[in-house]
Design an enzyme around this catalytic site. Structure first.
Site, mmCIF file in Angstrom:
data_model
loop_
_atom_site.group_PDB
_atom_site.id
_atom_site.type_symbol
_atom_site.label_atom_id
_atom_site.label_comp_id
_atom_site.label_asym_id
_atom_site.label_seq_id
_atom_site.Cartn_x
_atom_site.Cartn_y
_atom_site.Cartn_z
ATOM 1 N N THR A 3 -5.232 -7.345 -2.761
ATOM 2 C CA THR A 3 -4.585 -7.528 -1.459
ATOM 3 C C THR A 3 -5.365 -8.525 -0.606
ATOM 4 O O THR A 3 -6.594 -8.558 -0.638
ATOM 5 C CB THR A 3 -4.472 -6.196 -0.704
ATOM 6 N N HIS B 211 -4.275 -9.234 2.864
ATOM 7 C CA HIS B 211 -4.111 -8.970 4.288
ATOM 8 C C HIS B 211 -3.492 -7.592 4.467
ATOM 9 O O HIS B 211 -3.064 -6.942 3.489
ATOM 10 C CB HIS B 211 -3.213 -10.035 4.939
ATOM 11 N N ASP C 41 -8.000 5.290 2.973
ATOM 12 C CA ASP C 41 -6.771 5.934 3.408
ATOM 13 C C ASP C 41 -5.694 4.919 3.774
ATOM 14 O O ASP C 41 -4.509 5.150 3.573
ATOM 15 C CB ASP C 41 -7.052 6.832 4.622
ATOM 16 N N GLY D 96 -3.403 12.091 -15.333
ATOM 17 C CA GLY D 96 -2.342 12.264 -16.322
ATOM 18 C C GLY D 96 -1.326 13.305 -15.937
ATOM 19 O O GLY D 96 -0.240 13.364 -16.506
ATOM 20 N N GLY E 92 -4.593 9.745 10.565
ATOM 21 C CA GLY E 92 -5.663 8.816 10.914
ATOM 22 C C GLY E 92 -5.192 7.528 11.553
ATOM 23 O O GLY E 92 -6.001 6.644 11.820
#
Length: 516
Positions: free
Chosen positions: A167, A169, A194, A236, A473
């Protein structure tokens, strides 16, 4: 669900195989999916590995030291195979381990290798292809290195192919999930914190609704389940998870899987965001400051009780692996979908309405247990029962509120106070007193009331304002929200909340003794 052995194969395979310099009786129970052996050393310790925890099985050669011992000169060329598996350690950590078995009979060695590989192929939950998102700034900028050194080798060993996206941004992963062909993947793995998990969750659920023509801005819309699992390091297995949708004035805001907190926990988050330079210590500082300020907020909360689910927030029935309450909800969900499809039936239950002054309003989809709160904000909350536990802490003295907070750190009933109420709900709405009086959004209220002071705390000179909702959060811009719990909307690469180590050890010991 019991696994059936391949046609024509016995349910149990028992052989005396070499392990190191000695022999060991090795058993493969194909019906139960369990590999077991007695360790020739360690006092004949019983060892076992469920098939679901086996990473791979490969033919191998014994090392030079073993081949050069005197014992080998008397034997024919040995044939060996290695079983790679994961082993649980303390503090919920898992380690990659391996064990090599050998024998002089090539056919017997091949029989064991085939049997184990066939059992692995029968694991329907085992992923074949994964989409991986890596936040290069996660883990103190070690996210990419951690994946390449720790995670990628395990995927390769387990013959899992991956497409990796680094990633660049904020919301990169979320946006990308609206573009990729998600049907070719068995799951999505995120390497980060998170924020990365939140991006992937919102991206996957949003993509499913878009493909199905569902309007996320409609708070009453029945959302389509997301069958693509999310994980960090997949085990799994498959664990369903409830997701709450949060709306304001028919506009979608966020999804939540853990905590929605208004008042105390919202104020902590809002204040801590201004002190990121302090690092993790900012939460302690902001928590202490928020406790001293002792703000309460007036408002109206209305909710629909979750009458469909078993249990209550104050029982002792905690959610654990194989939870019967969550399984019962899964059956109810399947029957409802079979009967009604995606059609949303208006609930007939009446809404309960409570007006008051609150120090904290918390809604949790899970217990929210952590090192500082071993049992969590709501110890009996369940991961996948289609409900949330709504905790209302009314205005009380600072000392009483401290008693309530302290209860979260021990094993006492934190709801056993006259100023604390808890309800198991499937949906709720909240409107603050300021929103009711002004009939406008939070930003407008702040402008109109700027410069006025709190009538209950004249010494603190605080502006009259609403609290902030803490959504897993992240802050929400609106105090007036509508929340609906969607039963088992998404799935994780996980197996649920496990018992403590002592309980697991006792179960493991009895299981292996029964097998051998």
């Amino acid at each position: 669900m019991e696994r059936q052995p391949p046609a024509g194969r016995p349910p149990r395979l028992v052989s005396s195989l070499g392990l190191g310099q000695r022999c060991s009786e090795v058993t493969l129970d194909q019906e139960r999916g369990l590999l077991a052996w007695r360790h020739p050393r360690r006092g004949g310790e019983n060892c076992f590995v469920p098939t679901s925890e086996i990473i791979a099985v490969e033919e191998s050669e014994l090392n030079k030291k073993q081949r050069n011992t005197g014992k080998w000169h008397k034997l024919a060329k040995p044939h060996a195979f290695t079983v790679y598996y994961v082993k649980k350690a303390r503090n919920h950590r898992w380690w990659c381990r391996d064990v090599t078995f050998w024998c002089v009979d090539e056919n017997l060695c091949n029989q064991w290798t085939r049997a184990l590989k066939e059992l692995l192929e029968m694991q329907k939950c085992r992923p074949k292809r994964l989409l991986v998102y890596i936040n290069p700034y996660g883990g103190k900028r070690q996210g990419k290195r951690i994946y390449e050194q720790k995670v990628a080798p395990l995927f390769s060993l387990a013959s899992i192919s991956t497409d990796v996206v680094i990633t660049e941004h904020a919301n990169h992963a979320k946006d990308n999930l609206f573009e990729v062909n998600i049907n070719k993947y068995d799951g999505v793995v995120c390497v980060g914190g998170d924020g990365m998990f939140s991006e992937v969750m919102h991206g996957l659920i949003g993509r499913m609704q878009k493909d199905s023509g569902i309007d996320q801005n409609n708070p009453k819309a029945p959302l389509v389940q997301c069958n693509i699992r999310i994980g960090i390091i997949p085990a799994g297995d498959s664990q369903p998870l409830d997701v709450s949708s949060v709306h304001h004035n028919n506009t979608f805001l966020k999804y939540s899987v853990s905590l929605l907190g208004y008042g105390f926990y919202g104020d902590i988050l809002k204040d801590s965001e201004k002190k990121r330079w302090m690092g993790p210590m900012r939460y302690d500082y902001s928590g202490f400051k928020t406790f001293l300020s002792h703000h309460y907020y007036e408002g109206t909360i209305s909710f629909q009780p979750a009458k469909h689910t078993l249990g209550s927030p104050r029982d002792k029935d905690s959610c654990r692996t194989g939870c019967y309450i969550c399984k019962e909800s899964e059956q109810q969900l399947a029957e409802k979908q079979k009967k009604c499809g995606l059609k949303n039936e208006e609930d007939e239950e009446e809404w309960k309405v409570i007006k008051g002054k609150f120090l904290a309003i918390n809604a949790v989809n899970m217990s929210c247990a952590c090192p500082r709160s071993p049992k969590g904000l709501s110890p009996a909350a369940h991961l996948a029962d289609g409900s949330a536990d709504l905790i209302l802490v009314r205005k009380c003295s600072r000392f009483d509120f401290l008693r309530h907070l302290f209860r979260n750190t021990n094993r006492d009933d934190q709801f056993d106070f006259s100023f604390v109420d808890v309800y198991r709900v499937k949906s709720f709405q909240f409107t603050s007193k300021l929103s009711e009086d002004n009939g406008s959004n939070v930003a407008d209220i702040g402008k109109k009331r700027f410069g006025q002071f709190c009538r209950d705390h004249p010494a603190c000179c605080c502006n009259i304002a609403d609290s902030t909702w803490n959504c897993d959060g992240e802050t929400l811009d609106s105090s007036a929200i509508e929340v609906r719990v969607h039963c088992q909307l998404m799935k994780l690469f996980a197996r649920g909340i496990e018992e403590n180590c002592k309980d697991e050890a006792a179960y493991s010991h009895s299981s292996i003794e029964h097998l051998l």
